[in-house]
Design an enzyme around this catalytic site. Structure first.
Site, short mmCIF file in Angstrom:
data_model
loop_
_atom_site.label_atom_id
_atom_site.label_comp_id
_atom_site.label_asym_id
_atom_site.label_seq_id
_atom_site.Cartn_x
_atom_site.Cartn_y
_atom_site.Cartn_z
N THR A 396 0.87 -1.18 0.00
CA THR A 396 0.00 0.00 0.00
C THR A 396 0.91 1.23 0.00
O THR A 396 2.13 1.11 0.09
CB THR A 396 -0.98 0.00 1.21
N ASP A 438 -9.39 -9.24 1.15
CA ASP A 438 -9.68 -8.51 2.38
C ASP A 438 -11.07 -8.80 2.92
O ASP A 438 -11.42 -8.37 4.03
CB ASP A 438 -9.51 -7.01 2.16
N SER A 467 -10.98 -2.49 5.44
CA SER A 467 -9.62 -2.02 5.18
C SER A 467 -8.95 -1.60 6.48
O SER A 467 -9.61 -1.17 7.42
CB SER A 467 -9.66 -0.82 4.22
#
Length: 589
Positions: A396, A438, A467
């Site tokens: 990320t 996820d 998230s």
């Protein structure tokens, strides 16, 4: 200033800049030793601002070219939102291992004129045809390959819709202006960072499964090296469609048809209706008071803001400064443990799941959790509902921006694990995410980051997966900070520890450099970075309390901007852990 008059920088180093004020001796040294291009841009900014040169801007991102793109758009009259779009789009080109157009983002935006804080949710969502069976092996165990690699791993991207929405709603210049630096980078090329080169090598087996993936990342059958010029003309065309037509340039028409064709040809389930149905959503951020500061952070579908608020509420009455180091770590870890337990139990997409947020964010609930902490003994996670987890991952990206008018953006973007699904969707040049992992694809089983979810985070068509991304603001009377980081499940504890450090008076550079600890309920251990300066006697005390200590590799790539409003000084700092070679640079003007 023409581009040919500016030496093209390497894409690799993390770069932090503050620009707009007259050059100091320190700035001159930094300019000579770090990045000539930033100085050229700085000159443009100063010239454009004229007598307003004291109105500074600061950008902290993970890549020199992305930071340069942000300042270029500021120089053209853009604000912090426009700069964030430029940074995000540039990273899609030069740092595809961490984020991009085929993924999504969560962002906090502060409008200086109105004082309004808002949260932009451009998280990916599940296609309507999602089925648990696609993520199971014949024996009923989780199929890690389909959840992480290829088109079944990809949620419907939110990135293009998000930048178009932010530009129209909060930007000052057209989307085409904000996207131009990224388009230029994709067309003219750049030298890939060491991180990108290593990521391609790491993911080579998956990339070779798909012709468009190997064609993009291994042109001519060979992975690029740092000295090579890397071009991405297909993504440039898709960026141009987005620049010209807004979100419709991606979610409808030629690009959408090619996305769906490529995904279905490779065994995925996307439809044109899935793409057309995607919408960026604006949500109210979570706010709380801690130690005289106002903390503004991310609401669901981020789990991070709830967990950070819960941890801060638990610690609020405790004077951490008066504790010895072992007991300070003890209370931090116990707050982490309890927050992650609730993370696993309750949180999901707020449009699909009713969550007890009033309870989780209540100081009274935190009071009860605090009372359960034993002053001299570790709580065992086995005393609570137990789960199994893996080592957290580190992918990320995050960028923090404050412009000259005081507008702020804290944005965290992702494609999930390194190079996402490894699947490039045909002629679009778009590398798709693997965010379906996820979800709690198989109830009670951990995802790639070791996080467990139940029915609240089960996959449903149109639903957004939970998230850990936690973009945050911390606002005091005289100082404020824009904070965020990548790092999978460690994002939450990184931002939590950064908030505590800022409240303690640390600078942007000190915040990004400080050693980190992490506990996420399961595995029941404290992860401490290798090379930590925690004394041996402190570690011995923690072990005597009943903690398992795990020496872990370093994690995160935090980017922080601090604004001392009393002195009117902005400081931008990037993480010295940045693997691209430069590490932290701090620039003050």
């Amino acid at each position: 200033m023409s581009e040919r008059n500016v030496p093209r920088p390497h894409a690799g180093p993390a770069v932090l800049h503050a620009a707009g004020a007259p050059r100091s001796a320190r700035a001159q040294w930094w300019c000579r030793s770090v990045l000539v291009v930033a100085i050229a841009l700085y000159g443009v900014l100063a010239q454009a601002q004229g007598d307003a040169a004291q109105r500074t801007a600061a950008i902290a991102s993970a890549n020199a070219l992305a930071t340069q793109a942000g300042f270029e758009v500021l120089a053209k009259g853009g604000n912090a939102v426009d700069a964030s779009i430029a940074v995000a789009a540039a990273l899609s080109v030069v740092q595809p291992e961490a984020s991009g157009m085929g993924g999504g983002f969560l962002a906090l935006v502060h409008d200086a004129a109105t004082g309004k804080d808002t949260f932009i949710d451009s998280r990916e969502m599940a296609p309507q045809a999602v089925r648990e069976a696609d993520y199971l092996k014949a024996d009923g165990t989780p199929n890690r390959d389909t959840s992480l690699n290829g088109p079944l791993a990809a949620g419907i991207p939110g990135f293009p819709a998000g930048v178009a929405y932010m530009s129209a709603r909060y930007g000052k210049v057209p989307l085409s202006v904000s996207l131009q630096p990224a388009i230029r980078l994709a067309e003219q090329g750049f030298h890939p960072s060491g991180s990108l080169v290593r990521s391609i090598a790491h993911k080579a087996e998956v990339l070779r499964r798909y012709p468009a993936s190997s064609g993009k990342f291994m042109p001519g059958g060979k992975a690029p090296q740092e000295a090579d010029l890397f071009r991405d003309p297909d993504q440039a065309r898709t960026l141009r469609a987005l620049a010209e037509k807004g979100a419709d340039g991606f979610y409808k028409g030629t690009v959408a048809k090619e996305l769906v064709r490529a995904v279905k040809a490779a065994g995925g389930t996307w439809t044109l209706a899935d793409l057309a149905a995607y919408r960026t959503k604006e949500r109210a951020p979570i706010t709380l008071d801690y130690a005289g500061y106002r903390v503004v952070t991310a609401p669901p579908p981020s789990s991070g803001g709830v967990a950070i608020a819960e941890m801060l509420n638990i610690l609020a009455p405790i004077d951490l400064k008066r504790m010895d180091e072992a007991h300070r770590i003890h209370y931090l870890v116990e707050a982490m443990r309890r927050a992650f337990r609730d993370h696993n139990e309750y949180l999901g997409d707020p449009d699909f799941v009713k969550m007890p947020l009033d309870m989780l964010l209540s100081p009274y609930y935190a009071d009860g959790l605090r009372q359960s902490i034993l002053p001299e003994q570790a709580t065992k996670s086995a005393w609570l509902p137990s789960v199994h987890a893996k080592q957290p991952g580190m992918h990320t990206t995050h960028y923090s921006i404050i412009d000259g008018d005081g507008n702020m953006v804290s944005m965290t973007a992702t494609v999930n694990t390194t190079l996402g699904s490894g699947f490039v969707a045909g002629k679009t040049g778009i590398l798709l995410n693997n965010e379906m992992d996820d979800f709690a694809l198989v109830s009670g089983q951990p995802n790639a980051f070791g996080l467990i979810g139940g029915s609240a985070n089960a996959p449903v068509g149109g639903k957004r997966m939970l998230s850990s991304m936690s973009p945050s603001f911390v606002i005091g009377k005289d100082r404020l900070a824009v904070i965020g980081s990548p790092g999978g499940s460690t994002i939450i504890t990184q931002v939590f520890e950064a908030i505590l450090a800022f409240v303690d008076g640390k600078s942007a550079g000190q915040i990004t450099a400080q050693k980190r600890i992490h506990h996420q309920f399961m595995p029941d251990r404290i992860d401490i970075e290798k090379g930590s300066d925690i004394p041996a006697d402190v570690l011995a005390k923690l072990k005597a309390m009943g903690y398992e200590i795990n020496d872990s590799e370093t994690w995160g790539n935090m980017n922080v901007v601090v604004w001392d409003r009393k002195a009117d000084v902005k400081t931008a700092a990037s993480d010295p852990r940045n693997p691209n070679g430069l590490g932290k640079v701090e620039a003050i003007h």
